[in-house]
Scaffold this motif. Structure first.
Motif, PDB file in Angstrom:
ATOM      1  N   ARG A  21       0.826  -1.218   0.000  1.00 36.90           N
ATOM      2  CA  ARG A  21       0.000   0.000   0.000  1.00 36.90           C
ATOM      3  C   ARG A  21       0.855   1.261   0.000  1.00 36.90           C
ATOM      4  N   LEU A  22       1.736   1.396   0.986  1.00 33.02           N
ATOM      5  CA  LEU A  22       2.528   2.627   1.098  1.00 33.02           C
ATOM      6  C   LEU A  22       3.406   2.869  -0.131  1.00 33.02           C
ATOM      7  N   PRO A  23       4.134   1.872  -0.645  1.00 31.46           N
ATOM      8  CA  PRO A  23       4.983   2.147  -1.814  1.00 31.46           C
ATOM      9  C   PRO A  23       4.201   2.652  -3.023  1.00 31.46           C
ATOM     10  N   TYR A  24       3.066   1.996  -3.340  1.00 29.93           N
ATOM     11  CA  TYR A  24       2.338   2.399  -4.542  1.00 29.93           C
ATOM     12  C   TYR A  24       1.522   3.667  -4.337  1.00 29.93           C
ATOM     13  N   ARG A  25       1.100   3.926  -3.108  1.00 28.85           N
ATOM     14  CA  ARG A  25       0.303   5.122  -2.853  1.00 28.85           C
ATOM     15  C   ARG A  25       1.169   6.367  -2.676  1.00 28.85           C
ATOM     16  N   ASP A  26       2.220   6.265  -1.840  1.00 31.67           N
ATOM     17  CA  ASP A  26       2.970   7.455  -1.456  1.00 31.67           C
ATOM     18  C   ASP A  26       4.276   7.653  -2.219  1.00 31.67           C
ATOM     19  N   TYR A  27       4.837   6.572  -2.784  1.00 32.15           N
ATOM     20  CA  TYR A  27       6.099   6.715  -3.516  1.00 32.15           C
ATOM     21  C   TYR A  27       5.843   6.768  -5.018  1.00 32.15           C
ATOM     22  N   TYR A  28       5.117   5.754  -5.538  1.00 33.69           N
ATOM     23  CA  TYR A  28       4.829   5.742  -6.968  1.00 33.69           C
ATOM     24  C   TYR A  28       3.593   6.559  -7.311  1.00 33.69           C
ATOM     25  N   GLN A  29       2.787   6.900  -6.303  1.00 31.56           N
ATOM     26  CA  GLN A  29       1.606   7.756  -6.465  1.00 31.56           C
ATOM     27  C   GLN A  29       0.676   7.243  -7.564  1.00 31.56           C
ATOM     28  N   THR A  30       0.311   5.979  -7.468  1.00 31.73           N
ATOM     29  CA  THR A  30      -0.620   5.373  -8.421  1.00 31.73           C
ATOM     30  C   THR A  30      -2.049   5.582  -7.939  1.00 31.73           C
ATOM     31  N   SER A  31      -2.990   5.173  -8.773  1.00 32.50           N
ATOM     32  CA  SER A  31      -4.413   5.258  -8.417  1.00 32.50           C
ATOM     33  C   SER A  31      -4.939   3.911  -7.926  1.00 32.50           C
ATOM     34  N   TYR A  32      -4.046   3.012  -7.549  1.00 33.80           N
ATOM     35  CA  TYR A  32      -4.477   1.711  -7.054  1.00 33.80           C
ATOM     36  C   TYR A  32      -5.328   1.870  -5.796  1.00 33.80           C
ATOM     37  N   ILE A  33      -6.167   0.877  -5.542  1.00 32.29           N
ATOM     38  CA  ILE A  33      -7.018   0.868  -4.350  1.00 32.29           C
ATOM     39  C   ILE A  33      -6.228   0.295  -3.184  1.00 32.29           C
ATOM     40  N   ALA A  34      -6.045   1.083  -2.141  1.00 33.79           N
ATOM     41  CA  ALA A  34      -5.315   0.635  -0.948  1.00 33.79           C
ATOM     42  C   ALA A  34      -6.313   0.035   0.034  1.00 33.79           C
ATOM     43  N   ALA A  35      -6.332  -1.287   0.141  1.00 32.90           N
ATOM     44  CA  ALA A  35      -7.284  -1.978   1.019  1.00 32.90           C
ATOM     45  C   ALA A  35      -6.566  -2.487   2.257  1.00 32.90           C
ATOM     46  N   ASP A  36      -7.254  -2.435   3.400  1.00 38.07           N
ATOM     47  CA  ASP A  36      -6.645  -2.932   4.627  1.00 38.07           C
ATOM     48  C   ASP A  36      -7.499  -4.001   5.313  1.00 38.07           C
ATOM     49  N   SER A  37      -8.496  -4.540   4.565  1.00 42.66           N
ATOM     50  CA  SER A  37      -9.319  -5.591   5.149  1.00 42.66           C
ATOM     51  C   SER A  37     -10.025  -6.359   4.032  1.00 42.66           C
ATOM     52  N   GLU A  38     -10.541  -7.532   4.376  1.00 40.62           N
ATOM     53  CA  GLU A  38     -11.256  -8.349   3.397  1.00 40.62           C
ATOM     54  C   GLU A  38     -12.498  -7.656   2.841  1.00 40.62           C
ATOM     55  N   PRO A  39     -13.328  -6.965   3.668  1.00 43.97           N
ATOM     56  CA  PRO A  39     -14.502  -6.285   3.094  1.00 43.97           C
ATOM     57  C   PRO A  39     -14.158  -5.260   2.013  1.00 43.97           C
ATOM     58  N   GLN A  40     -13.046  -4.562   2.184  1.00 39.38           N
ATOM     59  CA  GLN A  40     -12.655  -3.588   1.167  1.00 39.38           C
ATOM     60  C   GLN A  40     -12.270  -4.271  -0.139  1.00 39.38           C
TER      61      GLN A  40
END
Length: 504
Positions: free
Chosen positions: A429-448
């Motif tokens: 999550r952190l690498p793709y969201r904050d370093y590569y700044q992609t639009s990927y969905i950062a999920a932290d649980s099964e419901p998400q």
């Protein structure tokens, strides 16, 4: 003539340094060889210094290095904060721009400097030949090269630990105040780099206490009913220096003492997979890392273990105190990690690699001398050179991305032609969201994850699956049931392969 207590104590206290070459003049060739080793070390650590960052490096950059200096020195919210390293990396990024190689520059510089530090310590406790060989083996060690290209404080802790140990020898031998000041500064910097530096100081303290108790006990005169004689003022200089280290470290950490206490003692301090706390897991990981980093595999590792034992025995016969100073910091670290149920990551013991090199070289020379007499010195030298050449051949293995987040992202950009959702979990999550700044969905649980899947098929990026299974078994079970692995992107970090998965 009567002998006073102080003289008795001095005579009874075990020798610190054997100084085998103390009476021999320094050779110009030694300096040239050392310079060559430093140049080789710098070149090896400069190659591919800008390859892909791994999670801890990205977290260091995003959470600390990018922030203003005033915020860096007042923030300690994770154990990933190696304070002095963050400061130096911040300076390098400000000077040369934000690149992987600038983030790693302090690690590379101190990696090369630690080669010199090992040589400098070696000439004080063994022969100059053995000191040069130990420095040479460090310079071509793939493990050392890897850590010299890791944007963390491990090579800095190694450097300060080796230099501090050398200064501590001076304190035990002569008790000079200027050595005490130097020790306090060096070891406070070690602690400011990484809190584990305190374990090195604790190891030194145990050795000092052992030496003084033993010396005072055997210095008792006939009929003396006291347990100990009053020791000379100089005997307490090492203790004063260690207290000074603690005070200076507290001053350096003063802005974050409250946060640091919470971070180190809080519930998150021992998080992670349960097996990471297992001594068996640690032995397997450490042995596996050594096997990958030395030529000859498991056979070489077993032989190396025997050689190291012989080296310890050889040092012990000549200078027990010096031997204890090489061993105690690592032993203290192991005990603390086990008692506190901390994750037993092998990298926490990297600071002892210089001590290990000196012990291994001594063991090799001792075995050759026992088997071949005077000819053994030349045989051991040739054998060490061949071992260094073989070790050099393993170095290219570390010239690759530590974790190939970028490779997985680029591949997925081409493979995901239907523009299906891409989900990142846990340590992606952190690498793709904050370093590569992609639009990927950062999920932290099964419901998400299930919510993202409601749109149709989805992709998932995962790394360190052992950790994910330990911290979120429901999510891992869902992936195992509903997704198939499409591709893997390997790296040099053990367990850090990036898994690209697609819903069934």
């Amino acid at each position: 003539m009567a002998v006073g207590p102080a003289a008795q104590l001095t005579a009874a206290t075990p020798a610190v340094l054997p100084r085998p070459d103390a009476t021999l003049p320094a050779k110009r060739s030694d300096g040239l060889i050392l310079l060559a080793l430093l140049v080789v070390g710098a070149v090896l650590r400069g190659i591919d210094l800008g390859d892909g960052l791994w999670y801890d490096e990205i977290a260091t950059l995003v959470r600390y290095v990018r922030r203003p200096l005033g915020e860096i020195v007042t923030r300690f919210d994770t154990q990933n904060q190696h304070m002095l390293y963050s400061i130096l990396a911040h300076a390098a990024v400000r000077l040369f721009g934000e690149h992987p190689w600038t983030l790693r520059l302090p690690a590379a510089v101190f990696g090369v400097a630690s080669i010199w530090a090992v040589w400098r310590l070696g000439v004080r406790i063994t022969s100059r030949r053995e000191a040069l060989i130990a420095a040479g083996l460090i310079s071509v060690s793939s493990t050392h090269v890897w850590f010299s290209q890791d944007a963390r404080g491990y090579t800095m802790l190694l450097f300060f630990s080796v230099v501090g140990t050398g200064i501590f020898f001076d304190l035990l031998e002569r008790g000079e105040r200027r050595s005490g000041v130097a020790y306090a500064i060096v070891m406070a910097l070690a602690c400011w780099t990484q809190v584990a530096g305190a374990f090195v100081v604790a190891g030194h303290g145990l050795v000092w206490l052992t030496r003084e108790v033993r010396g005072a006990w055997f210095a008792r005169g006939p009929g003396d009913t006291r347990s100990f004689h009053i020791m000379r003022t100089a005997q307490f200089t090492p203790l004063v220096a260690m207290i000074g280290t603690g005070i200076l470290s507290a001053v350096l950490y003063a802005p974050v003492l409250g946060a640091m206490t919470h971070t180190l003692a809080g519930p998150g301090a021992t998080g992670g997979a349960p097996e990471w706390k297992s001594l068996g897991w640690f032995v397997r990981q450490a042995a596996g890392g050594l096997v990958r980093g030395i030529p000859g595999g498991w056979i070489a590792l077993l032989v190396g273990g025997v050689v190291a034992l012989v080296g310890v025995a050889s040092y012990w016969r000549r200078a027990p105190i010096a031997t204890l100073l090489l061993l105690a910091p690592g032993l203290v670290t192991a005990v603390v990690m086990l008692v506190t149920a901390h994750n037993l990551w092998p990298r926490l013991f990297f600071f002892a690699v210089g001590f290990a090199a000196l012990i291994a070289v001594r063991g090799g020379f001792a075995i050759c001398r026992m088997a071949l007499g005077e000819r053994g010195k030349m045989v051991a030298t040739v054998g060490a050179i061949l071992a260094g050449v073989a070790s050099l051949a393993t170095v290219p293995r570390v010239w690759a991305p530590k974790q190939d987040y970028g490779g997985a992202m680029r591949w997925l950009a081409q493979a995901n032609t239907a523009r299906e959702p891409v989900i990142t979990l846990d340590m992606t999550r952190l690498p793709y969201r904050d370093y590569y700044q992609t639009s990927y969905i950062a999920a932290d649980s099964e419901p998400q994850i299930v919510q993202a899947e409601s749109q149709g098929h989805a992709w998932v990026l995962v790394t360190f699956p052992e950790r994910l299974e330990a911290v979120d078994s429901a999510t891992w079970s869902h992936l195992h049931c509903c997704y198939q692995e499409i591709r893997r992107f390997g790296g040099s970090v053990d367990g850090g392969t990036i898994l690209v998965m697609h819903s069934r």
